[in-house]
Design an enzyme around this catalytic site. Structure first.
Site, short mmCIF file in Angstrom:
data_model
loop_
_atom_site.label_atom_id
_atom_site.label_comp_id
_atom_site.label_asym_id
_atom_site.label_seq_id
_atom_site.Cartn_x
_atom_site.Cartn_y
_atom_site.Cartn_z
N GLY A 15 -19.28 -24.62 34.99
CA GLY A 15 -17.90 -25.10 35.25
C GLY A 15 -17.45 -26.15 35.46
O GLY A 15 -17.36 -27.20 35.65
N GLY A 17 -14.26 -27.50 35.76
CA GLY A 17 -12.77 -26.93 35.91
C GLY A 17 -12.90 -28.18 36.96
O GLY A 17 -13.72 -29.22 36.80
N PHE A 18 -11.51 -28.47 37.88
CA PHE A 18 -11.50 -28.33 38.77
C PHE A 18 -12.65 -29.23 39.72
O PHE A 18 -12.71 -30.76 39.74
CB PHE A 18 -10.26 -29.09 39.71
CG PHE A 18 -8.63 -28.58 38.89
CD1 PHE A 18 -8.06 -29.51 38.98
CD2 PHE A 18 -8.16 -27.84 38.63
CE1 PHE A 18 -7.24 -30.64 37.82
CE2 PHE A 18 -7.07 -27.54 37.88
CZ PHE A 18 -6.46 -28.76 37.38
N GLY A 19 -13.10 -28.50 39.69
CA GLY A 19 -14.20 -28.60 41.35
C GLY A 19 -15.84 -29.19 40.33
O GLY A 19 -16.06 -30.41 41.06
N VAL A 83 -22.38 -18.85 31.47
CA VAL A 83 -24.20 -18.78 32.03
C VAL A 83 -24.27 -16.90 32.59
O VAL A 83 -22.99 -17.35 33.25
CB VAL A 83 -23.79 -20.09 33.23
CG1 VAL A 83 -24.67 -18.73 34.01
CG2 VAL A 83 -23.84 -21.33 32.87
N GLU A 174 7.22 -19.94 37.95
CA GLU A 174 7.24 -20.67 36.96
C GLU A 174 7.48 -20.41 35.86
O GLU A 174 8.31 -20.75 35.07
CB GLU A 174 6.29 -21.93 37.00
CG GLU A 174 4.48 -21.04 36.33
CD GLU A 174 3.21 -21.74 37.03
OE1 GLU A 174 3.60 -23.26 37.82
OE2 GLU A 174 2.55 -21.89 36.28
N ASP A 303 -12.50 -21.76 43.53
CA ASP A 303 -11.78 -20.84 43.78
C ASP A 303 -13.03 -19.73 44.09
O ASP A 303 -12.35 -18.10 43.91
CB ASP A 303 -10.93 -20.35 42.32
CG ASP A 303 -9.67 -20.70 42.00
OD1 ASP A 303 -9.59 -22.03 43.42
OD2 ASP A 303 -8.97 -20.66 41.42
N ALA A 319 -6.05 -26.36 43.48
CA ALA A 319 -6.53 -27.52 42.49
C ALA A 319 -7.15 -28.97 43.96
O ALA A 319 -8.31 -28.82 43.51
CB ALA A 319 -5.98 -28.21 41.24
C1 LIG Z 1 -1.81 -20.99 35.46
C2 LIG Z 1 -2.15 -21.04 36.78
C3 LIG Z 1 -1.36 -22.22 37.43
C4 LIG Z 1 -1.61 -22.87 38.59
N1 LIG Z 1 -1.20 -24.13 38.95
C5 LIG Z 1 -1.84 -24.65 40.48
C6 LIG Z 1 -0.73 -25.78 40.83
O1 LIG Z 1 0.47 -26.60 40.84
N2 LIG Z 1 -0.89 -26.95 41.53
C7 LIG Z 1 -2.68 -26.29 42.13
O2 LIG Z 1 -3.20 -27.02 42.98
N3 LIG Z 1 -3.58 -25.35 41.47
C8 LIG Z 1 -3.44 -24.42 40.18
N4 LIG Z 1 -3.77 -23.21 39.64
C9 LIG Z 1 -5.43 -23.35 40.52
C10 LIG Z 1 -5.90 -23.95 40.41
O3 LIG Z 1 -5.82 -24.83 38.29
C11 LIG Z 1 -7.11 -23.75 40.70
O4 LIG Z 1 -7.73 -23.08 42.69
C12 LIG Z 1 -8.47 -24.23 40.11
O5 LIG Z 1 -9.00 -24.52 38.19
C13 LIG Z 1 -9.89 -24.31 40.44
O6 LIG Z 1 -10.53 -24.85 40.55
P1 LIG Z 1 -12.01 -24.60 39.62
O7 LIG Z 1 -13.38 -25.85 39.74
O8 LIG Z 1 -12.44 -23.66 41.26
O9 LIG Z 1 -11.95 -23.43 38.13
P2 LIG Z 1 -11.63 -23.73 37.57
O10 LIG Z 1 -10.86 -24.85 37.20
O11 LIG Z 1 -10.72 -22.16 36.95
O12 LIG Z 1 -12.90 -24.13 36.10
C14 LIG Z 1 -13.30 -22.82 35.99
C15 LIG Z 1 -14.52 -23.65 34.60
O13 LIG Z 1 -15.90 -22.34 34.98
C16 LIG Z 1 -15.66 -22.30 33.52
N5 LIG Z 1 -16.28 -21.49 33.10
C17 LIG Z 1 -16.08 -19.85 33.59
N6 LIG Z 1 -17.08 -18.66 34.08
C18 LIG Z 1 -18.45 -19.55 33.35
C19 LIG Z 1 -19.35 -19.13 33.24
N7 LIG Z 1 -19.95 -17.60 33.19
N8 LIG Z 1 -20.51 -19.98 32.04
C20 LIG Z 1 -20.14 -21.18 31.58
N9 LIG Z 1 -18.90 -21.69 31.76
C21 LIG Z 1 -18.11 -20.76 33.15
C22 LIG Z 1 -14.93 -21.77 32.91
O14 LIG Z 1 -14.58 -21.76 31.39
C23 LIG Z 1 -13.72 -23.58 33.77
O15 LIG Z 1 -14.03 -24.28 33.12
C24 LIG Z 1 -3.32 -22.68 39.17
C25 LIG Z 1 -3.71 -21.58 38.18
C26 LIG Z 1 -3.34 -20.97 37.18
C27 LIG Z 1 -4.41 -19.82 36.59
#
Ligand SMILES: Cc1cc2nc3c(=O)[nH]c(=O)nc-3n(C[C@H](O)[C@H](O)[C@H](O)COP(=O)(O)OP(=O)(O)OC[C@H]3O[C@@H](n4cnc5c(N)ncnc54)[C@H](O)[C@@H]3O)c2cc1C
Length: 446
Positions: A15, A17-19, A83, A174, A303, A319
């Site tokens: 992933g 994403g942010f993490g 994955v 929003e 998350d 995030a």
């Molecule tokens: C519409 C929306 C608005 C938001 N607004 C805010 C805000 O204003 N402020 C704030 O702080 N937070 C906000 N959030 C929450 C924030 O985006 C999440 O808390 C944050 O993205 C979590 O980060 P993460 O790294 O856990 O997961 P994510 O950022 O969701 O990243 C997960 C990554 O894993 C990848 N992935 C998933 N499953 C698989 C797999 N099986 N194999 C390979 N790759 C995979 C995905 O493609 C993705 O790139 C918002 C979320 C959404 C949906």
């Protein structure tokens, strides 16, 4: 340190994403080998997805290719792939055509929307989590106006367009605030046969107030700001069904041209595949250092992780929490490699902001609560600051300034097919008139 027969430790991150991204950015300067696997080729800045869904920004302005982020770095391999499983005993990650061995594993696969056991609602009421979701919502919203215009121009009368957003958390709020702004201002002069200002944007929240995670005074302020933007807010409005052109609340049927689902979140199914205990929404219970019980080389962050803070509250699904967890995990891996003891993760709450629409937002910084234009400016600054890529920051800043002064939405594109799931039923329904006050069933959320 030698592991897996190699001299350089191999860290696999699932992933970007942010993490995951922040873990990789912290590790990249050290003598480690990193493989980052994501099912998309880009990092998505999810807090700005609603801007794509409402035609304010284009997808490329809120997303960055993962390869581009790590360009010029030779100790990282970027893998496009989904994955599917793990073998934690053999220390391998399984993707379609390959097994990827690891010394350390960071699982940061995030969450998605949940329909409380009603997955059949998804095609009728898309949620907002990915760029594809955002483009689909944009398509439906803009297409609804186009179909209504075409019908009115051919003498069929103006269809009542209702946009119904289910869920009054930050995403629902929003989306509703911005959709209402589009109908009332941005599109107001673009059609000849319909009046977009007649569109109703309806926000349905099952609980007693919008933004339930915020203090009560900010929820009240958010509701007030939504109403000023023209949104019809209904709290204690439990949705019991979704049909092709309607949202059902017990005995009440709300006709809807477009339905957007912002009511539930479920962790990635990968969490359960790790074999560790999970909470009701599938988040993995992690140790204080974010590793999982019984596998101290496997970390779950963002998350997908469930961890309580000292005050007993869970670390929020935001995030900043994912970013902090990504960096903390990278630091702990480096401490392991240096032979130092790990440190427990402590979430630092720097406050939170929720945008509502044009010049409308709320913010909480400890005891300091702000709302309205000031909160909106703060929201804007924070989100531009955290966007990945200088180019994106500049472009988004210009786009926002432009649309603030001109009310124009810069990305009014309909891509994909031209069918709207609600349309056949809606136009039939419309003959009996759908423009009545919606009587709301005030049954409390269960
Ligand atoms: C519409 C929306 C608005 C938001 N607004 C805010 C805000 O204003 N402020 C704030 O702080 N937070 C906000 N959030 C929450 C924030 O985006 C999440 O808390 C944050 O993205 C979590 O980060 P993460 O790294 O856990 O997961 P994510 O950022 O969701 O990243 C997960 C990554 O894993 C990848 N992935 C998933 N499953 C698989 C797999 N099986 N194999 C390979 N790759 C995979 C995905 O493609 C993705 O790139 C918002 C979320 C959404 C949906």
């Amino acid at each position: 340190m030698a592991m897996n027969g190699k001299s350089t430790p191999h860290i696999v991150i699932i992933g970007a994403g942010f993490g995951g991204l922040n873990a990789a950015l912290k590790l990249i300067h050290h003598p480690v080998r990193i493989t980052i696997i994501d099912r998309t080729n880009h990092h998505t800045f999810q807090p700005l997805l609603y801007q794509v869904a409402t035609a304010g920004l284009s997808p490329g302005e809120i997303a960055s290719p993962i390869r581009w982020i790590f360009r010029g770095r030779h100790n990282i391999e970027v893998v496009l792939g989904e994955v599917q499983d793990f073998d934690l005993d053999r220390r391998v990650v399984k993707i379609a055509d390959r097994e990827v061995p690891y010394d350390y594993l960071i699982v940061a696969a995030g969450a998605s929307h949940a329909y409380f056991g009603h997955d059949e609602w998804e095609p009728l009421a898309p949620g907002l989590k990915t760029l594809e979701d955002a483009v689909e919502i944009r398509r439906r919203v803009l297409l609804a106006f186009e179909l209504a215009e075409r019908r009115a121009a051919s003498g069929g009368g103006q269809v009542q367009l209702n946009f119904v957003v289910v869920g009054g958390g930050p995403t629902g709020v929003e989306l509703a605030g911005t959709l209402s702004g589009i109908a009332r201002r941005a599109l107001a002069d673009e059609f000849n046969s319909i009046d977009p200002k007649q569109t109703r944007t309806i926000l349905l929240e099952g609980g007693p107030r919008v933004l339930p995670a915020y203090p009560e005074d900010l929820s009240r302020s958010a509701e007030q700001q939504l109403r000023e933007l023209g949104v019809e807010v209904h709290t204690s409005a439990m949705v019991t069904g979704i049909e092709p052109a309607a949202v059902i609340m017990s005995q009440t049927r709300v006709p809807a041209a477009v339905i957007i689902w912002a009511a539930g979140v479920a962790a990635s199914p990968l969490g359960k595949k790790l074999g560790a205990p999970t909470d009701r929404s599938g988040r993995v219970f992690v140790n204080p250092d974010l590793s999982i019980p019984g596998h101290d080389h496997v970390f779950v962050i963002g998350d997908l992780a469930s961890l309580k803070q000292k005050n007993g509250q869970p670390v929020p699904g935001l995030a900043p929490a994912a970013i902090q967890e990504g960096k903390a995990t990278a630091r702990n891996i480096l401490r392991d490699l240096e032979g130092k003891p790990r440190k427990d993760f402590h979430y630092l709450d720097k406050g939170s902001l929720a945008t509502i629409g044009r010049a409308a937002a709320v913010g909480e910084f400890g005891k300091v609560h702000i709302s309205g234009f000031l909160a909106w400016l703060a929201w804007l600054s924070v989100h531009i600051f955290f966007l990945i890529g200088f180019r994106n920051r500049i472009i988004v800043l210009i786009q926002w300034a432009w649309s603030y002064f001109t009310y124009e939405q810069g990305a009014q594109l309909i891509t994909g097919d031209q069918t709207l799931p609600s349309w056949p039923e809606l136009t039939r329904e419309e003959e009996q008139s759908s423009n009545k006050e919606i009587p709301i069933d005030h049954a409390r959320a269960g």
